[in-house]
Design a protein around this motif. Structure first.
Motif, PDB file in Angstrom:
ATOM      1  N   GLY A   1     -12.098  -0.991  -0.809  1.00  0.00           N
ATOM      2  CA  GLY A   1     -11.190  -0.192   0.056  1.00  0.00           C
ATOM      3  C   GLY A   1     -10.290   0.523  -0.571  1.00  0.00           C
ATOM      4  N   LEU A   2      -9.915   1.988  -0.571  1.00  0.00           N
ATOM      5  CA  LEU A   2      -9.000   2.746  -1.288  1.00  0.00           C
ATOM      6  C   LEU A   2      -8.387   3.478  -0.308  1.00  0.00           C
ATOM      7  CD1 LEU A   2     -11.211   3.700  -4.329  1.00  0.00           C
ATOM      8  CD2 LEU A   2      -9.453   1.842  -4.084  1.00  0.00           C
ATOM      9  N   TRP A   3      -7.077   3.986  -0.667  1.00  0.00           N
ATOM     10  CA  TRP A   3      -6.426   4.943   0.217  1.00  0.00           C
ATOM     11  C   TRP A   3      -5.596   5.858  -1.050  1.00  0.00           C
ATOM     12  CZ3 TRP A   3      -1.047   5.929   0.298  1.00  0.00           C
ATOM     13  CH2 TRP A   3      -0.568   6.677   1.584  1.00  0.00           C
ATOM     14  N   THR A   4      -5.703   7.152  -0.774  1.00  0.00           N
ATOM     15  CA  THR A   4      -5.061   8.096  -1.645  1.00  0.00           C
ATOM     16  C   THR A   4      -4.155   8.851  -1.121  1.00  0.00           C
ATOM     17  OG1 THR A   4      -5.429   9.941  -3.169  1.00  0.00           O
ATOM     18  CG2 THR A   4      -6.813   9.897  -1.430  1.00  0.00           C
ATOM     19  N   ASN A   5      -2.879   9.045  -1.697  1.00  0.00           N
ATOM     20  CA  ASN A   5      -1.823  10.045  -1.092  1.00  0.00           C
ATOM     21  C   ASN A   5      -1.989  11.310  -1.763  1.00  0.00           C
ATOM     22  OD1 ASN A   5       0.756  11.417  -1.088  1.00  0.00           O
ATOM     23  ND2 ASN A   5       1.964   9.477  -0.574  1.00  0.00           N
ATOM     24  N   VAL A   6      -2.460  12.352  -0.978  1.00  0.00           N
ATOM     25  CA  VAL A   6      -2.884  13.351  -1.414  1.00  0.00           C
ATOM     26  C   VAL A   6      -1.783  14.162  -2.029  1.00  0.00           C
ATOM     27  CG1 VAL A   6      -3.599  15.695  -0.537  1.00  0.00           C
ATOM     28  CG2 VAL A   6      -4.845  13.572   0.370  1.00  0.00           C
ATOM     29  N   GLY A   7      -0.484  14.149  -1.458  1.00  0.00           N
ATOM     30  CA  GLY A   7       0.491  15.036  -2.177  1.00  0.00           C
ATOM     31  C   GLY A   7       1.013  14.378  -3.135  1.00  0.00           C
ATOM     32  N   GLU A   8       1.080  13.072  -3.430  1.00  0.00           N
ATOM     33  CA  GLU A   8       1.486  12.578  -4.833  1.00  0.00           C
ATOM     34  C   GLU A   8       0.509  12.126  -5.654  1.00  0.00           C
ATOM     35  OE1 GLU A   8       4.702  12.191  -4.947  1.00  0.00           O
ATOM     36  OE2 GLU A   8       5.187  12.931  -2.972  1.00  0.00           O
ATOM     37  N   GLY A   9      -0.827  12.250  -5.330  1.00  0.00           N
ATOM     38  CA  GLY A   9      -1.524  11.924  -6.420  1.00  0.00           C
ATOM     39  C   GLY A   9      -1.860  10.490  -6.685  1.00  0.00           C
ATOM     40  N   GLY A  10      -1.460   9.408  -5.742  1.00  0.00           N
ATOM     41  CA  GLY A  10      -1.391   8.295  -5.964  1.00  0.00           C
ATOM     42  C   GLY A  10      -2.716   7.732  -5.290  1.00  0.00           C
ATOM     43  N   LEU A  11      -3.284   6.330  -5.799  1.00  0.00           N
ATOM     44  CA  LEU A  11      -4.264   5.478  -5.163  1.00  0.00           C
ATOM     45  C   LEU A  11      -4.009   4.102  -5.059  1.00  0.00           C
ATOM     46  CD1 LEU A  11      -7.247   5.920  -4.629  1.00  0.00           C
ATOM     47  CD2 LEU A  11      -7.791   5.243  -6.924  1.00  0.00           C
ATOM     48  N   GLU A  12      -4.196   3.824  -3.816  1.00  0.00           N
ATOM     49  CA  GLU A  12      -3.964   2.186  -3.731  1.00  0.00           C
ATOM     50  C   GLU A  12      -5.330   1.619  -3.240  1.00  0.00           C
ATOM     51  OE1 GLU A  12      -1.113   1.760  -0.529  1.00  0.00           O
ATOM     52  OE2 GLU A  12       0.362   3.124  -1.495  1.00  0.00           O
ATOM     53  N   GLN A  13      -5.397   0.302  -3.748  1.00  0.00           N
ATOM     54  CA  GLN A  13      -6.645  -0.347  -3.403  1.00  0.00           C
ATOM     55  C   GLN A  13      -6.502  -1.644  -2.857  1.00  0.00           C
ATOM     56  OE1 GLN A  13      -8.902  -2.266  -6.727  1.00  0.00           O
ATOM     57  NE2 GLN A  13      -7.122  -2.645  -7.784  1.00  0.00           N
ATOM     58  N   PHE A  14      -7.418  -1.826  -1.547  1.00  0.00           N
ATOM     59  CA  PHE A  14      -7.025  -3.172  -0.893  1.00  0.00           C
ATOM     60  C   PHE A  14      -7.269  -4.463  -1.632  1.00  0.00           C
ATOM     61  CE2 PHE A  14      -8.744  -6.540   1.957  1.00  0.00           C
ATOM     62  CZ  PHE A  14      -7.304  -6.565   2.742  1.00  0.00           C
ATOM     63  N   VAL A  15      -6.276  -5.359  -1.841  1.00  0.00           N
ATOM     64  CA  VAL A  15      -6.679  -6.612  -2.367  1.00  0.00           C
ATOM     65  C   VAL A  15      -6.542  -7.730  -1.362  1.00  0.00           C
ATOM     66  CG1 VAL A  15      -5.804  -8.130  -4.116  1.00  0.00           C
ATOM     67  CG2 VAL A  15      -5.716  -5.862  -4.501  1.00  0.00           C
ATOM     68  N   PRO A  16      -7.390  -8.553  -1.088  1.00  0.00           N
ATOM     69  CA  PRO A  16      -7.195  -9.620  -0.069  1.00  0.00           C
ATOM     70  C   PRO A  16      -5.933 -10.478  -0.257  1.00  0.00           C
ATOM     71  CG  PRO A  16      -9.749  -9.396  -0.752  1.00  0.00           C
ATOM     72  CD  PRO A  16      -8.791  -8.434  -1.395  1.00  0.00           C
ATOM     73  N   GLY A  17      -5.161 -10.653   0.776  1.00  0.00           N
ATOM     74  CA  GLY A  17      -4.116 -11.369   0.643  1.00  0.00           C
ATOM     75  C   GLY A  17      -2.828 -10.718   0.229  1.00  0.00           C
ATOM     76  N   SER A  18      -2.916  -9.727  -0.593  1.00  0.00           N
ATOM     77  CA  SER A  18      -1.829  -8.866  -1.007  1.00  0.00           C
ATOM     78  C   SER A  18      -1.749  -7.512  -0.198  1.00  0.00           C
ATOM     79  CB  SER A  18      -2.019  -8.411  -2.329  1.00  0.00           C
ATOM     80  OG  SER A  18      -2.165  -9.795  -3.086  1.00  0.00           O
ATOM     81  N   GLY A  19      -2.939  -6.818   0.401  1.00  0.00           N
ATOM     82  CA  GLY A  19      -2.886  -5.638   1.075  1.00  0.00           C
ATOM     83  C   GLY A  19      -3.142  -4.627   0.188  1.00  0.00           C
TER      84      GLY A  19
END
Length: 214
Positions: free
Chosen positions: A192-210
């Motif tokens: 599971g990933l979420w990207t911030n379009v304006g900032e060029g960031g990328l986050e991934q879902f880590v069980p237990g950490s969000g």
């Protein structure tokens, strides 16, 4: 089909530019792809949003990703009811025919579909409640996610719901018997990933950490 018209000239010009440069310089590679078929390592389920450019984000080449796009990157629960299910068909093909090693659900910031779900569930978009609304009935998939974040402060609720769209899709993927079997046999992994379009960031879902930055 009299309503169909020729392409706008700017698209035709871009095609000829691509053929004269990218294609001409990699003709053998394209012909190999055509002859050997596709063997993607991963399926990516992303939003239709034109600002989310999956292949650019990951620097992917042709033939590398099997990409399915829909409103708000949602996967419905497994439901073989005889209705038309484009997303479910894409998942089935990716897992059972292409044998992908990964399924990636990619959400993003400022998602219009997610905002539509938020507005519908909070009572300010009654038009989406109509049975005739394709968008509204599609966004019903995300109602469980809205229920999990409806008490989040208003200024943070939309971003939280965008990430819930990713989590709901991951949960629903595991309701497909062939997905569950492949995951439990360690033949495939879900991400599971979420990207911030304006900032060029990328986050991934880590069980237990969000969701955490990569």
């Amino acid at each position: 089909m009299e309503q169909a018209k020729p392409l706008p000239s700017y698209l035709i010009q871009r095609f000829h530019g691509w053929r004269a440069t990218t294609y001409a310089g990699n003709k053998a590679w394209y012909r190999r792809l055509a002859e050997s078929g596709q063997h993607p390592r991963a399926m990516v389920i992303s939003c239709c949003d034109s600002r989310v450019h999956v292949t650019s984000i990951f620097g992917a080449d042709e033939g590398e990703f099997f990409i399915h796009r829909n409103i708000a990157n949602l996967v419905p629960p497994y439901s073989p009811d005889g209705e038309a299910h484009g997303t479910s068909a894409a998942v089935e093909y990716a897992v059972t025919a292409l044998k992908v090693a990964h399924i990636v659900v990619l959400g993003h910031s400022n998602c219009g579909g997610v905002k539509g779900c938020h507005d519908m569930c909070s009572g300010i978009a009654p038009e989406l409640e109509l049975r005739s609304s394709f968008v509204g009935r599609w966004m019903d998939i995300l109602r469980p996610g809205y229920q999990r974040v409806e008490h989040v402060p208003a200024e943070a609720r939309l971003a939280a719901l965008e990430k819930e769209a990713v989590l709901v899709s991951l949960e629903n993927l595991m309701t497909f018997p062939f997905v569950k079997e492949a995951v439990e046999a360690e033949k495939m992994t879900l991400h599971g990933l979420w990207t911030n379009v304006g900032e060029g960031g990328l986050e991934q879902f880590v069980p237990g950490s969000g969701f955490v930055a990569v």
